[in-house]
Design an enzyme around this catalytic site. Structure first.
Site, PDB file in Angstrom:
ATOM      1  N   GLU A   1      59.112 -19.552   6.110  1.00  0.00           N
ATOM      2  CA  GLU A   1      59.238 -19.300   7.544  1.00  0.00           C
ATOM      3  C   GLU A   1      60.155 -20.359   8.167  1.00  0.00           C
ATOM      4  OE1 GLU A   1      55.829 -20.149  10.147  1.00  0.00           O
ATOM      5  OE2 GLU A   1      56.104 -18.161  11.006  1.00  0.00           O
TER       6      GLU A   1
ATOM      7  N   LYS B   1      42.043 -26.534  22.875  1.00  0.00           N
ATOM      8  CA  LYS B   1      43.039 -27.573  22.581  1.00  0.00           C
ATOM      9  C   LYS B   1      44.399 -26.885  22.465  1.00  0.00           C
ATOM     10  CE  LYS B   1      45.469 -29.788  20.012  1.00  0.00           C
ATOM     11  NZ  LYS B   1      46.913 -29.865  20.278  1.00  0.00           N
TER      12      LYS B   1
ATOM     13  N   CYS C   1      55.581 -15.539  15.687  1.00  0.00           N
ATOM     14  CA  CYS C   1      55.008 -15.392  14.344  1.00  0.00           C
ATOM     15  C   CYS C   1      55.442 -14.066  13.753  1.00  0.00           C
ATOM     16  CB  CYS C   1      53.496 -15.471  14.420  1.00  0.00           C
ATOM     17  SG  CYS C   1      52.814 -14.396  15.662  1.00  0.00           S
TER      18      CYS C   1
ATOM     19  N   GLU D   1      45.249 -17.334  12.321  1.00  0.00           N
ATOM     20  CA  GLU D   1      46.449 -16.517  12.526  1.00  0.00           C
ATOM     21  C   GLU D   1      47.622 -17.433  12.234  1.00  0.00           C
ATOM     22  OE1 GLU D   1      46.794 -13.454  13.009  1.00  0.00           O
ATOM     23  OE2 GLU D   1      44.720 -12.921  13.433  1.00  0.00           O
TER      24      GLU D   1
END
Ligand code: NAD
Length: 504
Positions: free
Chosen positions: A392, A182, A291, A257
């Site tokens: 973040e 997906k 990331c 992750e």
């Protein structure tokens, strides 16, 4: 397979059991170019529960046959996929820039990571899959072997539309699993190209299935489906933790992750030119949407002014634009929601009385107004507890935090909930090695920015960033296999471990 304008009008289906099919509900969603929102790259199946059920059923049917295919044979398919990726690298990179926005040089790097992963995984097809271990008893053979998990679900983000799917799909497939993939709703077309390549490379029907659509509508269904034995997820902390809770409830394996708040520490003896080069590449490469992007610069006071001045001078020269234009340094951000979110962090930083040195606004001049462009932004006078130093942002914004000495700098660098990638610049070997010991992250760099992972090494983070798994490297197989321990007793009598001792 060039990407021409005609492709813009194409409607793409899901790959289920080797066939491309529209979503059962008949609905679609669009993928658009973030540099020019009016450019629609295609219409894609908006999948829901019944599409996921079809995909999982196809995977369940195909998995045993694939698992019986000898591993070198499975590896040959991965190797062929790698060769096709290599042949089509330039077209795929251009498509990626149009679909996701990163500048072409970086898009080529993203495809190259997929190629590297294919070659690396293909080589593993003839490697040992277990160990022979001595028994405490006579005439007894003990060994271990890795076996596939079964059917696994791979859910990926948009920021590495080729590399991250390859990091998951290639080891999962090589290990003998069937996969339901997906991809992110912002980058379905690159994902479809990858699925086509794996199919063309010889993957049997049903071994790889792809469903496009929204996370809550089909991603969540994949996580819930009882026949999915493991989920491999890369994305945000919010979604990752939700998925982990579901997998915990259902007793499934899950590897996560997630995000980062990565820092470069610039010590007083650092090569400042090198550190500025690293900070620029780390913070503004992929418009800060990695990331591992550098989002904090922790700078020791003796070099604070000199470093910050050089940094701001270089940031002011960065050119925003379409990633296909070779003059462009920084491309667009992925979508208008993310653009607004990045800007909201500028407002938060200002309210927290951080000092805005450059940028801090949505770019609207000329053609930039047609896309999602944010001016590269630097904040100074940032304190560790500020939200801009803790959360973040995932955009072209970096904050500078002063530190009195290396001890304080390392404390600041370690002082977030994330633990993905940390870096330190120094010319002093002892200081470098002490930093390696003390930086709390899955990945540590010395004299290089927080980005730049290579596929033959484990990749992943500690604390909030992950749940102990590592992608890539040989550790990739831990994610996608179960260990089977086998005892074979050929003594012809009952032998009791821990109780019987072998007699002469
Ligand atoms: P996201 O969490 O919004 O989406 C990631 C994927 O999850 C998408 O495919 C999405 O459709 C799907 N999803 C969303 N809700 C879901 C649900 N309820 N159930 C199942 N699936 C669902 O993340 P994003 O915005 O696509 O990516 C950005 C984030 O990814 C950042 O936080 C970034 O740090 C992180 N990221 C981490 C790594 C890493 O390796 N650590 C790498 C790249 C990106």
């Amino acid at each position: 397979m060039s990407v021409d304008i005609a492709e813009q009008a194409t409607t793409h289906g899901n790959l289920i059991g080797g066939e491309w099919r529209a979503a059962r509900g008949g609905e679609t969603f669009d993928s658009v170019n973030p540099a020019r929102r009016s450019e629609v790259l295609g219409h894609f199946a908006r999948s829901s529960k019944s599409d996921v059920e079809d995909a999982v059923a196809a995977a369940v049917a195909a998995q045993p046959g694939w698992a019986r295919t000898p591993m070198p044979g499975r590896a040959e398919v991965i190797a062929r996929a790698g060769r096709l990726l290599e042949e089509r690298k330039e077209d795929l990179a251009q498509l990626m820039t149009r679909e996701m926005g990163k500048v072409l040089t970086e898009a080529r790097g993203d495809v190259q990571e997929g190629i590297d992963m294919a070659k690396y995984m293909a080589g593993h097809g003839r490697n040992p899959v277990g160990e022979v271990v001595p028994s405490e008893l006579r005439d007894k053979r003990c060994f271990t072997e890795r076996v596939p998990i079964g059917v696994v679900g791979c859910i990926t983000p948009w920021n590495f539309p080729m590399a991250i799917p390859c990091w998951k799909l290639m080891p999962a497939l090589l290990a003998g699993n069937a996969v339901v993939f997906k991809p992110a709703e912002d980058t379905p077309l690159v994902a479809i190209r990858l699925a086509e390549i794996l199919t063309e490379a010889g993957l049997p029907a049903g071994v790889l299935n792809l469903v496009t659509g929204y996370g809550e509508e089909c991603g969540a269904e994949l996580v819930e489906h009882p026949a999915i034995r493991a989920i491999s997820f890369t994305g945000s902390v919010e979604v990752g933790h939700q998925i982990a809770a579901t997998c915990g409830r259902l007793g499934k394996r899950v590897s996560l992750e997630l995000g980062g708040k990565n820092a470069i520490v610039v010590t007083s003896d650092a090569d400042l030119e090198l550190a500025v080069d690293g900070a620029l590449w780390g913070a503004f490469g992929t418009a800060g949407q990695r990331c591992t992007a550098t989002s904090r610069l922790v700078v020791e006071r003796p070099v604070l002014d000199a470093f910050t001045e050089r940094l701001v001078a270089r940031v002011s020269q960065l050119r925003l634009g379409d990633g296909l234009d070779p003059q462009t340094d920084v491309g667009p951000v992925i979508n208008p929601t993310q653009l607004r979110r990045i800007h909201s962090y500028t407002e938060i930083g200002q309210k927290e009385s951080a000092r805005l040195l450059v940028g801090g606004s949505i770019a609207t001049e000329g053609v930039l107004g047609e896309g999602n462009f944010y001016n590269p932004t630097v904040f100074a006078d940032v304190r560790p507890e500020m939200r801009v130093a803790q959360e973040e942002i995932f955009g072209p914004t970096v904050v500078v935090l002063p530190a009195d000495d290396t001890d304080e700098a390392i404390r600041i660098a370690n002082g977030t909930r994330y633990g993905l990638s940390l870096s330190l610049y120094t010319r002093d070997l002892a200081r470098a090695l002490r930093a390696v010991d003390r930086l709390e992250a899955g990945i540590v760099y010395i004299n290089a920015p927080t980005i730049g992972a290579e596929i033959q090494l484990p990749f992943g983070g500690t604390k909030w960033t992950g749940n102990g798994h590592r992608e890539a490297g040989t550790t990739a197989f831990d994610e996608f296999t179960e260990w089977k321990t086998v005892y074979i007793d050929y003594s012809g009598r009952l032998q009791r471990a821990q109780i019987d001792t072998p007699k002469e």
